[in-house]
Design a protein around this motif. Structure first.
Motif, PDB file in Angstrom:
ATOM      1  N   LYS A 216       1.116  -1.486  -0.223  1.00 19.61           N
ATOM      2  CA  LYS A 216       0.077   0.087   0.047  1.00 19.61           C
ATOM      3  C   LYS A 216       0.748   1.053  -0.142  1.00 19.61           C
ATOM      4  N   LYS A 221      -2.856   6.405  -0.838  1.00 19.23           N
ATOM      5  CA  LYS A 221      -2.983   5.970   0.172  1.00 19.23           C
ATOM      6  C   LYS A 221      -4.228   4.386  -1.484  1.00 19.23           C
ATOM      7  N   GLU A 223      -3.694   0.767  -3.486  1.00 23.06           N
ATOM      8  CA  GLU A 223      -2.475  -0.431  -2.827  1.00 23.06           C
ATOM      9  C   GLU A 223      -2.208  -0.984  -4.451  1.00 23.06           C
ATOM     10  N   ASN A 247      -2.749  -1.948 -10.053  1.00 22.85           N
ATOM     11  CA  ASN A 247      -3.015  -1.095  -8.536  1.00 22.85           C
ATOM     12  C   ASN A 247      -4.029  -1.842  -8.225  1.00 22.85           C
TER      13      ASN A 247
END
Length: 598
Positions: A216, A221, A223, A247
């Motif tokens: 992450k 913010k 992952e 992502n």
């Protein structure tokens, strides 16, 4: 008067007339020569009163031309006009000559035409050189700049810096500033080109092992999941490439992870080549691998009925085991240190450093006591009871440490397990090895045994024609061999290899490559060498993924938090590929402590 008498005067008269004409011609030539002499004398006399013109001996005239004999001149390179003063001074021409950009370009081109430039084609074969034209090419410079950005994880804005562009123009006046938008587009283009090349090379790979992990980003913010491929190439070199850095939007359960891995496999065309997948021991990963096994086994079989498909991160397992034990003696371990010296064990992912620290501390047990006697401020010397605890823990850690350095089932298991459990696990490992070997035998049989090219094969048509034309017939050679040779059952490669004596520790060379040994013996063990290549390519740890994540923290820093996921993947994957192409070994700046945060 007779005719003879009258002819004499006529002859005399004609001679006199001809002589008069000759005299006239001579007089004319004399008069003309006199006039010319007088004119030359007059010109010379006039020249004596004129100022003699000074010859243009200055080097500046090599780069300037006069315009119609006037006081105006122009540069031969850029055609800039200039006007000379009454004195004819050339200082202004000299200044222009030194600063003329086109003159510098022309001079550099002339110099480069007289010599050859060589550039290496790639790092894999540095001895092979290619001719380089030597001419400045801004497109090639843009490509090189994009390579630099991707390999070293620089921001796009570095190309906008004035100091950088000043430096480039100082060495290359024709250098043009590259905007960050252009650089991003160049990086995307290079990423697509190198991806096609890598996909082409993977077509020749039979099996590839994957490892994956999630991370992450603190700045974005969101992952990301990295997928890395491992395989042995045709030259028996271990290859590793970052295939995907994508992502994963929430929720990030086992099904979502499984879908992301399948998408990567399909994109690279390796869905039928994946041998194993290495993950850490998160429950979501266990569920994802189970989904994948069920899906893959519907279309093809997995090695050992899928028992090898899921590989757990060994480093994670060993670390969990050791850290549980270290918590029990944390206070004692903290005391085994000299004053103002930080313990290596602060890195929790490197439990083996704790073992090495304890082993070293036990050797200097007496030194600790002496240090306490000499330094009244040293008040954390371990007690005798604590030394005993450290000794016991060190003996336990030694078994784990040995397991990470020696690949021998029979040697390690009795040190890790009881005699009954060790025997059971050894038998299980041997059973899996035999089962795997039989599967490879069937696989190679279905493919067909390796054979020579048709021109060299004994069974080829050209070979048969050669035999027919030959005086000697070799058809009965096999029958002869069957009579003279003893008929014994041929042993499998596996049995033959395991029954051979092992090298002793002092017999192993200092520089020993397991892959090189199998490459040299692949003719003797064609099936075993294939198994060895596939097994040795399996990553037993996912720690290398952590290094990719540490690169992610540098690429997605606080100044570049707005980078799109596609751009992030381009920079991280493309940078990894280019470092391999150029033979660049990345310097890992991140410590194991920071890796723990992932």
């Amino acid at each position: 008067m007779s005719m003879e008498e009258s002819s004499i005067p006529l002859t005399i008269n004609s001679v006199i007339a001809e002589s008069n004409e000759v005299n006239l011609e001579i007089n004319k030539k004399i008069d003309t020569a006199g006039q010319e002499t007088q004119e030359n004398a007059e010109e010379k006399e006039e020249e004596g009163f004129q100022t003699k013109k000074r010859k243009n001996i200055s080097e500046v005239w090599n780069d300037f031309d006069t315009v119609d004999g006037s006081k105006k001149v122009k540069c031969k390179h850029c055609q800039s006009p200039f006007t000379l003063g009454k004195s004819g001074a050339t200082s202004s021409l000299l200044r222009h000559r030194l600063n003329c950009v086109k003159r510098k370009i022309n001079l550099r081109a002339a110099e480069q035409q007289t010599k050859l430039s060589f550039l290496p084609t790639d790092s894999a074969s540095p001895s092979i050189l290619t001719l380089h034209s030597g001419k400045f090419d801004m497109e090639q410079m843009r490509e090189a700049a994009a390579h630099w950005i991707m390999m070293h994880e620089h921001p796009f804005t570095i190309l906008d810096e004035e100091g950088f562009n000043l430096m480039m123009r100082r060495g290359m006046p024709e250098w043009q500033k590259i905007s960050k938008t252009t650089c991003r587009a160049d990086c995307m283009k290079i990423y697509k080109i190198e991806k096609k090349r890598l996909m082409k090379s993977l077509e020749c790979v039979d099996k590839i092992s994957l490892k994956t992990d999630c991370w992450k980003s603190k700045t974005q913010k969101i992952e990301y999941m990295v997928i890395t491929g491992h395989w042995i190439d045709s030259c028996w070199n271990l290859q590793k490439r970052v295939l995907s850095f994508i992502n994963i939007p929430p929720p990030r359960g086992g099904l979502q992870i499984s879908d992301a891995i399948f998408k990567c496999m399909k994109e690279w065309g390796i869905e039928n080549k994946v041998f194993t997948i290495t993950v850490d021991n998160a429950s979501s990963n266990d569920l994802a691998i189970q989904y994948m096994k069920d899906t893959i086994q519907r279309s093809r079989t997995l090695a050992c009925e899928g028992n090898l498909f899921h590989v757990c991160c060994c480093a994670h397992i060993l670390n969990l085991c050791v850290q549980d034990g270290l918590r029990e003696i944390e206070e004692s371990v903290q005391q085994l240190q000299l004053k103002d010296k930080k313990l290596i064990r602060d890195c929790k992912t490197r439990w083996n450093s704790t073992f090495e620290m304890l082993s070293c501390a036990l050797k200097f047990k007496e030194a600790f006591k002496m240090f306490k006697e000499r330094d009244p401020f040293y008040g954390c010397c371990p007690q005798e009871e604590e030394w005993d605890k450290a000794q016991k823990i060190c003996s336990l850690l030694e078994a784990f440490w040995t397991a990470t350095h020696i690949i021998s089932v029979e040697f390690c298991f009795p040190k890790l397990y009881s005699e009954l459990d060790a025997s059971k696990y050894i038998s299980k490992v041997k059973e899996i090895i035999n089962s795997l070997y039989e599967e490879y035998v069937v696989e190679e049989t279905n493919k067909g045994a390796p054979h020579l090219p048709e021109s060299e094969s004994f069974g080829s048509s050209s070979a048969r024609r050669s035999q027919q034309n030959s005086v000697y017939n070799w058809d009965d050679f096999d029958e002869y061999c069957a009579k003279v040779e003893t008929s014994e059952t041929k042993r499998s490669e596996l049995v033959d290899h395991l029954e051979k004596g092992r090298l002793k520790k002092n017999e192993i060379p200092k520089i020993f490559s397991c892959l090189e040994w199998w490459r040299m013996n692949r003719m003797q063990y064609p099936i075993l060498s294939k198994i060895a290549a596939d097994i040795l390519a399996i990553p037993v740890s996912s720690m290398a993924s952590k290094a990719t994540f540490s690169a992610g923290t540098r690429v997605i820093d606080s100044y570049r938090s707005s980078l799109s996921p596609d751009t992030v993947q381009t920079l991280l994957c493309g940078g990894d590929w280019l470092r391999h192409i150029h033979g660049l070994k990345k310097k890992t700046k991140v410590s194991y402590i920071s890796l723990l945060a992932f």
